[in-house]
Motif scaffolding. Structure first.
Motif, PDB file in Angstrom:
ATOM      1  N   ASN A  85       0.810  -1.224   0.000  1.00  0.00           N
ATOM      2  CA  ASN A  85       0.000   0.000   0.000  1.00  0.00           C
ATOM      3  C   ASN A  85       0.842   1.272   0.000  1.00  0.00           C
ATOM      4  N   LYS A  86       2.139   1.125   0.144  1.00  0.00           N
ATOM      5  CA  LYS A  86       2.988   2.318   0.230  1.00  0.00           C
ATOM      6  C   LYS A  86       3.252   2.858  -1.172  1.00  0.00           C
ATOM      7  N   PRO A  87       2.922   4.136  -1.392  1.00  0.00           N
ATOM      8  CA  PRO A  87       3.023   4.695  -2.746  1.00  0.00           C
ATOM      9  C   PRO A  87       4.412   4.553  -3.363  1.00  0.00           C
ATOM     10  N   GLU A  88       5.454   4.603  -2.518  1.00  0.00           N
ATOM     11  CA  GLU A  88       6.809   4.531  -3.080  1.00  0.00           C
ATOM     12  C   GLU A  88       7.115   3.168  -3.700  1.00  0.00           C
ATOM     13  N   TYR A  89       6.269   2.160  -3.403  1.00  0.00           N
ATOM     14  CA  TYR A  89       6.517   0.827  -3.972  1.00  0.00           C
ATOM     15  C   TYR A  89       5.491   0.446  -5.039  1.00  0.00           C
ATOM     16  N   LYS A  90       4.650   1.423  -5.435  1.00  0.00           N
ATOM     17  CA  LYS A  90       3.522   1.029  -6.283  1.00  0.00           C
ATOM     18  C   LYS A  90       3.934   0.564  -7.687  1.00  0.00           C
ATOM     19  N   ASP A  91       5.111   0.968  -8.119  1.00  0.00           N
ATOM     20  CA  ASP A  91       5.549   0.557  -9.462  1.00  0.00           C
ATOM     21  C   ASP A  91       6.478  -0.655  -9.460  1.00  0.00           C
ATOM     22  N   ALA A  92       6.605  -1.298  -8.303  1.00  0.00           N
ATOM     23  CA  ALA A  92       7.531  -2.439  -8.210  1.00  0.00           C
ATOM     24  C   ALA A  92       7.109  -3.562  -9.163  1.00  0.00           C
ATOM     25  N   THR A  93       8.094  -4.182  -9.786  1.00  0.00           N
ATOM     26  CA  THR A  93       7.813  -5.304 -10.697  1.00  0.00           C
ATOM     27  C   THR A  93       8.557  -6.576 -10.281  1.00  0.00           C
ATOM     28  N   ILE A  94       9.399  -6.438  -9.235  1.00  0.00           N
ATOM     29  CA  ILE A  94      10.161  -7.603  -8.759  1.00  0.00           C
ATOM     30  C   ILE A  94       9.834  -7.812  -7.282  1.00  0.00           C
ATOM     31  N   LEU A  95       9.243  -8.941  -6.962  1.00  0.00           N
ATOM     32  CA  LEU A  95       8.889  -9.244  -5.580  1.00  0.00           C
ATOM     33  C   LEU A  95      10.050  -9.998  -4.943  1.00  0.00           C
ATOM     34  N   VAL A  96      10.544  -9.492  -3.805  1.00  0.00           N
ATOM     35  CA  VAL A  96      11.638 -10.160  -3.104  1.00  0.00           C
ATOM     36  C   VAL A  96      11.105 -10.616  -1.753  1.00  0.00           C
ATOM     37  N   THR A  97      11.085 -11.933  -1.556  1.00  0.00           N
ATOM     38  CA  THR A  97      10.364 -12.483  -0.415  1.00  0.00           C
ATOM     39  C   THR A  97      11.149 -13.592   0.272  1.00  0.00           C
ATOM     40  N   GLY A  98      10.678 -13.984   1.471  1.00  0.00           N
ATOM     41  CA  GLY A  98      11.363 -14.988   2.286  1.00  0.00           C
ATOM     42  C   GLY A  98      11.157 -16.407   1.761  1.00  0.00           C
ATOM     43  N   PRO A  99      11.772 -17.384   2.439  1.00  0.00           N
ATOM     44  CA  PRO A  99      11.729 -18.771   1.961  1.00  0.00           C
ATOM     45  C   PRO A  99      10.346 -19.405   2.057  1.00  0.00           C
ATOM     46  N   GLU A 100      10.168 -20.497   1.324  1.00  0.00           N
ATOM     47  CA  GLU A 100       8.912 -21.265   1.227  1.00  0.00           C
ATOM     48  C   GLU A 100       7.802 -20.384   0.663  1.00  0.00           C
ATOM     49  N   PHE A 101       8.100 -19.691  -0.411  1.00  0.00           N
ATOM     50  CA  PHE A 101       7.072 -18.860  -1.053  1.00  0.00           C
ATOM     51  C   PHE A 101       6.175 -19.724  -1.929  1.00  0.00           C
ATOM     52  N   GLY A 102       4.857 -19.524  -1.776  1.00  0.00           N
ATOM     53  CA  GLY A 102       3.890 -20.221  -2.645  1.00  0.00           C
ATOM     54  C   GLY A 102       3.494 -21.597  -2.180  1.00  0.00           C
ATOM     55  N   THR A 103       3.619 -21.870  -0.881  1.00  0.00           N
ATOM     56  CA  THR A 103       3.202 -23.180  -0.365  1.00  0.00           C
ATOM     57  C   THR A 103       1.678 -23.303  -0.404  1.00  0.00           C
ATOM     58  N   GLY A 104       1.210 -24.533  -0.181  1.00  0.00           N
ATOM     59  CA  GLY A 104      -0.235 -24.751  -0.048  1.00  0.00           C
ATOM     60  C   GLY A 104      -0.928 -25.062  -1.350  1.00  0.00           C
ATOM     61  N   SER A 105      -2.097 -24.493  -1.494  1.00  0.00           N
ATOM     62  CA  SER A 105      -3.005 -24.774  -2.609  1.00  0.00           C
ATOM     63  C   SER A 105      -2.343 -24.607  -3.968  1.00  0.00           C
ATOM     64  N   SER A 106      -2.776 -25.437  -4.936  1.00  0.00           N
ATOM     65  CA  SER A 106      -2.185 -25.426  -6.279  1.00  0.00           C
ATOM     66  C   SER A 106      -2.700 -24.291  -7.156  1.00  0.00           C
ATOM     67  N   ASP A 161      21.054 -14.727   1.899  1.00  0.00           N
ATOM     68  CA  ASP A 161      21.791 -13.495   2.228  1.00  0.00           C
ATOM     69  C   ASP A 161      21.629 -12.438   1.124  1.00  0.00           C
ATOM     70  N   VAL A 162      21.420 -12.897  -0.104  1.00  0.00           N
ATOM     71  CA  VAL A 162      21.148 -11.947  -1.194  1.00  0.00           C
ATOM     72  C   VAL A 162      19.765 -11.321  -0.995  1.00  0.00           C
ATOM     73  N   ILE A 163      18.808 -12.175  -0.589  1.00  0.00           N
ATOM     74  CA  ILE A 163      17.459 -11.660  -0.285  1.00  0.00           C
ATOM     75  C   ILE A 163      17.563 -10.567   0.782  1.00  0.00           C
ATOM     76  N   GLU A 164      18.315 -10.866   1.846  1.00  0.00           N
ATOM     77  CA  GLU A 164      18.455  -9.900   2.953  1.00  0.00           C
ATOM     78  C   GLU A 164      19.070  -8.577   2.445  1.00  0.00           C
ATOM     79  N   LYS A 165      20.065  -8.707   1.581  1.00  0.00           N
ATOM     80  CA  LYS A 165      20.702  -7.493   1.047  1.00  0.00           C
ATOM     81  C   LYS A 165      19.711  -6.688   0.200  1.00  0.00           C
ATOM     82  N   LEU A 166      18.958  -7.395  -0.640  1.00  0.00           N
ATOM     83  CA  LEU A 166      17.985  -6.701  -1.499  1.00  0.00           C
ATOM     84  C   LEU A 166      16.882  -6.051  -0.661  1.00  0.00           C
TER      85      LEU A 166
END
Lengths: 195, 465
Positions: A55-76, A118-123
């Motif tokens: 919701n933060k305006p400064e990130y509204k144009d982001a096109t690369i999501l950088v996230t923690g481990p186990e992304f996308g678990t669960g439902s198919s 560690d690259v995730i953390e840096k980004l």
């Protein structure tokens, strides 16, 4: 599918692990029968919080999501991939993706690049400091680059080739149609049929 | 070196293999439901393609169907449109469909096994991650996304990269009061939600052999919660006895031929798995979750963990966020957690054996006045069998709500939902934030713990009631 060689854009740092596909898109939105128009559903529950990073305006144009481990678990639900793409994301960077989510992304044309934590953390740190930080994800070189930071990423060779060529999976498989027909002739008679 | 069960099934389905490409595998059975298929059928239409093997495809309505008033049109218009789309696609492409009101309608992973369609050595897929359920028969069964649904509809194959194999050996004998659900919750707590990623899990050992097919399905069902796309159990006499004389099981000479083949479907003795995990069933107490992913579980006799006790920073942050969401305090006894709702059902625990186990505890007792209990059979046939055994009468006399078949409150796509802040003990498979309704809080439990909890109003075991 559009060809993907390289993409440069700004980052949305999502400091969360175990982001399951129910969080990416709640079940309520899966009743739709179209393949597009899911941008409003992305991270729907978290978006109700005005302080949520999306919701933060400064990130509204982001096109690369950088996230923690186990992304996308669960439902198919592939709707999770569609909602990320409809919102404008081209790439997700994580240190670990769930198998089905990663598979769905490759089919739909969303790049899931696996980089070290560690690259995730840096980004995260860099993009929190500078929301306009430009990051390049180069599929040809298999490299993420942000200023001085250059890091390799992992992606399946075949998926990478398909994404770079923009190829449709069904078309590729149908090149082997005669082999499918041959195989079908060998299927055991006791195996069940539904009709 | 020998081969694992998973490798045997994989190799017997290779249509095409080439260096640098995924293997192209033939798919024996494609199960389809209303939620993950409409865009796939649209894709076929747009490309002018047909369904290659309608005779290996079956459709059922389960995810968003209501569990009351099923003889009336679906009140939610968006849900109705999606179910109508499935019915229209069945007609247009000439496919078998089990619609609401049909005796064979129900949750896709309950329907396949009960019809005898899920058999050892098959490859089975569905646009649903809990397709791993069918691995209980020694099938290689896994969930796929909508693009893959379209791919299977068009070609009856899937390009796949080989999995690694992991043995989950469960030694010993389960104590009274512990169930298959407790085994799998303990496995996930041990290896975490990502531990099985890239693997096919093979469950083996004395405690697995002792389980009924229902129990084995419960275990394989939740393989995906450990990150594994598939879980398998080698077929044995229990499997054959379950399949014998089912509608789609082989008959006569075909049966003998099939069983002879099925008996070869086990991991060779000299085989090495890529990884192995060992669990002791002898000391396994009922497991319950405290957090917002299925790996965040403990024995019901334990306390809510302190986030600072996790050495890994990601786990620590996740635990902190989970406790905030779940409104729990570190250190409180799991047994002191009060619930508002008990849900008995789902593809994990909505089979006849699950309903019997819960009914045996609820018989002659009352659901606590502070609790609503919803019982949703996994299929119309499970409901009929339960009627024949007098189970609905027991549930109703106890004050529980007896419903029609469907996925129901497992994922809150139909009207059966938790309200914000409402807390459930649920026999389903996911305790994700908002999974059972926005703001809802879920504790995953076995059917025995669900029944006991309904009576006391707080997380409980049957010996308390």
């Amino acid at each position: 599918m559009e060809k993907f060689i390289s993409h440069t854009g700004s980052v949305l740092p999502l400091r969360r692990s175990n982001v399951d596909t129910d969080q990416i898109i709640p079940a309520e939105y899966l009743k739709r029968i179209t393949r597009h128009g899911f941008e409003d559903a992305l991270f729907q529950a978290w978006r109700k919080d005005p302080d949520f990073i999306l919701n933060k305006p400064e990130y509204k144009d982001a096109t690369i999501l950088v996230t923690g481990p186990e992304f996308g678990t669960g439902s198919s639900r592939e709707h999770a991939v569609w909602s990320l793409m409809d919102y404008g994301f081209k790439v997700v960077l994580s240190s670990r993706f769930a198998d089905i989510f990663r598979g769905n992304s490759g089919k739909a044309g969303l790049v899931t690049a696996e980089v070290a934590q560690d690259v995730i953390e840096k980004l995260w740190a860099l993009s929190e400091k500078d929301p306009n930080l430009q990051v390049t994800v180069d599929l040809d070189k298999r490299e993420v680059q942000a200023g001085d930071l250059v890091a390799p990423f992992q992606i399946d060779d075949y998926v990478r080739w398909r994404l770079m060529e923009g190829l449709d999976d069904i078309g590729l498989t149908l090149r082997h149609e005669s082999k499918i027909t041959e195989f079908e002739k060998t299927r055991a008679a006791y195996k069940p049929v539904t009709l | 070196m020998g081969k694992t069960l998973a490798e045997k099934v994989w190799e017997s389905h290779i249509v095409h293999q080439a260096e640098g490409e995924p293997d192209l595998l033939f798919i024996d059975l494609h199960l389809v439901h209303e939620v993950t298929s409409p865009q796939a059928f649209d894709g076929l239409r747009a490309a002018g393609r047909k369904v290659r093997r309608p005779d290996l495809t079956v459709l059922t309505e389960d995810h968003n169907v209501p569990t009351i008033d099923i003889d009336k049109p679906i009140a939610d218009l968006v849900s109705r449109a999606q179910v109508d789309a499935l019915r229209d696609n069945a007609k247009e492409f000439g496919l078998k469909i089990f619609s609401l009101g049909d005796i064979d309608q129900g949750i896709v992973h309950v329907v396949g096994p009960q019809l005898g369609l899920s058999q050892p050595g098959m490859t089975i897929v569905c646009g649903d991650s809990h397709t791993s359920t069918h691995g209980a028969f020694g099938a290689l069964a896994f969930g796929i996304g909508t693009s893959e649904v379209e791919h299977v509809l068009a070609t009856q194959t899937l390009p796949l990269k080989p999995f690694k194999t992991m043995a989950i050996t469960v030694n010993g004998k389960l104590p009274e009061g512990s169930t298959a659900k407790d085994i799998i919750l303990a496995v996930i707590a041990k290896i975490s939600t990502g531990g099985g990623q890239g693997y096919v899990l093979e469950y083996r050992g004395e405690a697995i052999r002792a389980l009924s097919m229902e129990g084995r399905m419960t275990i394989c069902n939740m393989s995906i919660e450990a990150g594994a796309r598939a879980g398998m159990i080698a077929p044995d006499e229990t499997t054959f006895a379950y399949l014998k004389d089912r509608q789609h099981a082989p008959q006569g000479k075909d049966w003998d031929e099939a069983v002879a083949y099925w008996k070869t479907l086990k991991t060779d003795e000299d085989t090495k798995f890529d990884a192995e995990v060992i669990i002791d069933a002898n000391t396994l107490s009922p497991f319950v979750t405290w957090g917002t992913n299925p790996g965040q579980g403990v024995s019901i006799n334990d306390n809510v963990p302190d986030p600072t006790s996790f050495s890994n920073e990601n786990e620590r942050t996740a635990a902190q966020k989970a406790l905030e969401y779940m409104d729990l305090k570190a250190g409180m006894k799991m047994r002191d957690i009060k619930v508002d709702t008990v849900f008995l059902g789902s593809c994990t625990n909505g089979r006849i054996e699950d309903l019997r186990a819960a009914a045996a505890i609820l018989k002659g007792k009352k659901v606590a006045s502070t609790v609503r209990m919803m019982v949703v059979p996994g299929s119309a046939k499970v409901a009929i069998q339960a009627e024949q055994e007098g189970l609905p009468a027991i549930f109703k006399a106890a004050g529980a709500d007896w419903r029609s078949a469907g996925c129901s409150m497992c994922l809150g796509m139909n009207p059966d939902k938790l309200t914000p802040g409402e807390r459930s003990a649920s026999t389903s498979n996911r305790n994700f934030e908002g999974r059972q309704g926005p703001g809802g809080r879920t504790h995953l439990v076995s059917p025995l713990v669900a029944a006991a909890t309904a009576i006391t109003g707080h997380l409980s075991t049957p010996d308390e009631v």
